[in-house]
Write a protein that holds these residues in place. Structure first.
Motif, short mmCIF file in Angstrom:
data_model
loop_
_atom_site.label_atom_id
_atom_site.label_comp_id
_atom_site.label_asym_id
_atom_site.label_seq_id
_atom_site.Cartn_x
_atom_site.Cartn_y
_atom_site.Cartn_z
N GLN A 1 0.79 -1.22 0.00
CA GLN A 1 0.00 0.00 0.00
C GLN A 1 0.83 1.28 0.00
OE1 GLN A 1 -0.86 -2.77 2.08
NE2 GLN A 1 -2.18 -3.26 0.33
N ARG A 2 2.13 1.19 -0.19
CA ARG A 2 2.98 2.37 -0.10
C ARG A 2 2.62 3.44 -1.12
NH1 ARG A 2 8.68 -0.61 0.17
NH2 ARG A 2 7.51 -1.88 -1.28
N PHE A 3 2.39 3.06 -2.36
CA PHE A 3 2.06 4.05 -3.39
C PHE A 3 0.80 4.82 -3.02
CE2 PHE A 3 -0.38 5.23 -7.17
CZ PHE A 3 0.50 6.12 -7.74
N MET A 4 -0.24 4.10 -2.60
CA MET A 4 -1.50 4.76 -2.25
C MET A 4 -1.35 5.64 -1.01
SD MET A 4 -3.83 4.29 -4.48
CE MET A 4 -5.29 4.80 -3.59
N LEU A 5 -0.57 5.17 -0.03
CA LEU A 5 -0.34 5.97 1.17
C LEU A 5 0.35 7.29 0.82
CD1 LEU A 5 0.78 3.15 3.59
CD2 LEU A 5 -1.15 4.67 3.96
N VAL A 6 1.37 7.22 0.01
CA VAL A 6 2.08 8.43 -0.39
C VAL A 6 1.16 9.33 -1.21
CG1 VAL A 6 3.99 9.34 -1.76
CG2 VAL A 6 4.37 7.40 -0.22
N LEU A 7 0.40 8.76 -2.12
CA LEU A 7 -0.50 9.54 -2.97
C LEU A 7 -1.52 10.33 -2.14
CD1 LEU A 7 -1.37 10.20 -5.91
CD2 LEU A 7 -2.92 8.24 -5.75
N VAL B 1 3.64 29.51 10.75
CA VAL B 1 4.39 28.52 11.54
C VAL B 1 3.54 27.28 11.77
CG1 VAL B 1 5.55 28.07 13.74
CG2 VAL B 1 5.84 30.28 12.60
N ALA B 2 2.25 27.48 12.06
CA ALA B 2 1.35 26.34 12.23
C ALA B 2 1.29 25.51 10.94
CB ALA B 2 -0.03 26.82 12.63
N GLY B 3 1.29 26.20 9.80
CA GLY B 3 1.31 25.48 8.52
C GLY B 3 2.57 24.66 8.34
N GLY B 4 3.71 25.22 8.76
CA GLY B 4 4.96 24.45 8.72
C GLY B 4 4.89 23.22 9.61
N PHE B 5 4.31 23.37 10.79
CA PHE B 5 4.12 22.23 11.69
C PHE B 5 3.25 21.16 11.03
CE2 PHE B 5 1.14 20.29 14.75
CZ PHE B 5 2.04 19.51 15.47
N LEU B 6 2.16 21.57 10.39
CA LEU B 6 1.28 20.61 9.71
C LEU B 6 1.99 19.91 8.56
CD1 LEU B 6 -2.04 22.64 9.75
CD2 LEU B 6 -1.44 20.64 11.16
N ALA B 7 2.84 20.64 7.85
CA ALA B 7 3.62 20.02 6.78
C ALA B 7 4.55 18.95 7.35
CB ALA B 7 4.42 21.08 6.02
N LEU B 8 5.17 19.25 8.49
CA LEU B 8 6.03 18.25 9.14
C LEU B 8 5.24 17.02 9.58
CD1 LEU B 8 8.43 20.49 11.26
CD2 LEU B 8 8.97 19.20 9.17
N VAL B 9 4.04 17.24 10.09
CA VAL B 9 3.18 16.11 10.48
C VAL B 9 2.86 15.26 9.25
CG1 VAL B 9 0.90 15.48 11.38
CG2 VAL B 9 2.23 17.27 12.51
N ALA B 10 2.52 15.90 8.13
CA ALA B 10 2.21 15.16 6.90
C ALA B 10 3.42 14.39 6.40
CB ALA B 10 1.69 16.12 5.83
N ILE B 11 4.59 15.00 6.46
CA ILE B 11 5.81 14.30 6.04
C ILE B 11 6.08 13.12 6.96
CG2 ILE B 11 8.32 14.54 5.82
CD1 ILE B 11 7.70 17.47 4.84
N GLY B 12 5.86 13.31 8.25
CA GLY B 12 6.00 12.20 9.20
C GLY B 12 5.04 11.07 8.89
N ALA B 13 3.82 11.42 8.48
CA ALA B 13 2.85 10.38 8.11
C ALA B 13 3.30 9.63 6.86
CB ALA B 13 1.48 11.00 7.89
N ILE B 14 3.91 10.35 5.92
CA ILE B 14 4.43 9.68 4.72
C ILE B 14 5.54 8.70 5.10
CG2 ILE B 14 5.76 10.05 2.59
CD1 ILE B 14 4.14 12.68 2.24
N VAL B 15 6.45 9.14 5.95
CA VAL B 15 7.55 8.25 6.39
C VAL B 15 6.99 7.02 7.10
CG1 VAL B 15 9.57 8.08 7.91
CG2 VAL B 15 9.26 10.10 6.47
N ALA B 16 6.06 7.24 8.03
CA ALA B 16 5.46 6.10 8.74
C ALA B 16 4.69 5.20 7.77
CB ALA B 16 4.53 6.60 9.84
N GLY B 17 4.00 5.83 6.80
CA GLY B 17 3.25 5.06 5.81
C GLY B 17 4.14 4.21 4.91
#
Length: 190
Positions: free
Chosen positions: A70-76, A162-178
């Motif tokens: 499921q990696r492709f779909m998770l990243v998408l 800054v909050a947007g930057g934090f959210l971007a980091l959370v999304a990148i973290g989700a991609i890595v975990a995914g």
């Protein structure tokens, strides 16, 4: 389950993508109002985003479960979420409707795939139940911190940047975990 690396990756993916969802539910109308949308339009934009979750919540796990992993779909779906968030916060406000549609489509897919992982990463019902208990309890605890952190960051810096930057980091973290959680492996296989 707490000693299984794959279980932790699933829990982190569950928590991080849920953190983004809770933040969008709680803060998106306020963010859009602060960017110049009328309150009714900001509420409508949040509603459109949520409504757009439906098609991908149905389609994404069905497609992903028929793939080798499921990696492709998770990243998408996470890239769609990240793009929609960044567009809603940083792009010119006249394009907000494109961004909230993209955001909703990403979030619908990311949540439903997170739930799908609880079943497809376990070899039997007992392992799935244990994985579900761990991933959801840790994930939703982690998810509750997202809106709080966004609120604190907005209060401290008086800006959504800054909050947007934090959210971007959370999304990148989700991609890595995914990327870890989406591999064709099973929990408790040692």
């Amino acid at each position: 389950m707490f000693k299984d690396k794959l279980a932790w990756q699933i829990a982190f993916y569950m928590g991080l993508q849920s953190s983004l969802a809770y933040t969008v539910f709680g803060w998106l109308p306020t963010i859009l109002q602060d960017r110049g949308l009328a309150p009714v339009d900001a509420g409508l934009a949040a509603s459109v985003s949520i409504l757009m979750q439906v098609p991908t919540a149905i389609a994404a796990p069905w497609i992903a479960s028929h793939m080798r992993d499921q990696r492709f779909m998770l990243v998408l779906v996470m890239l769609a979420t990240l793009s929609g968030l960044c567009g809603s916060i940083y792009a010119p406000i006249n394009g907000v409707w494109v961004w909230v549609v993209l955001l909703g489509m990403g979030q619908g897919g990311s949540f439903s795939i997170a739930l799908t992982l609880l079943a497809v990463r376990a070899r039997d019902a007992e392992a799935a139940a244990r994985l579900s208990g761990m991933a959801q309890s840790l994930g939703y605890t982690m998810a509750a911190l997202g809106p709080l952190c966004v609120g604190i960051l907005h209060e401290k810096f008086d800006s959504w940047n800054v909050a947007g930057g934090f959210l971007a980091l959370v999304a990148i973290g989700a991609i890595v975990a995914g990327l870890g959680a989406g591999r064709r492996l099973y929990v408790l296989d040692h």
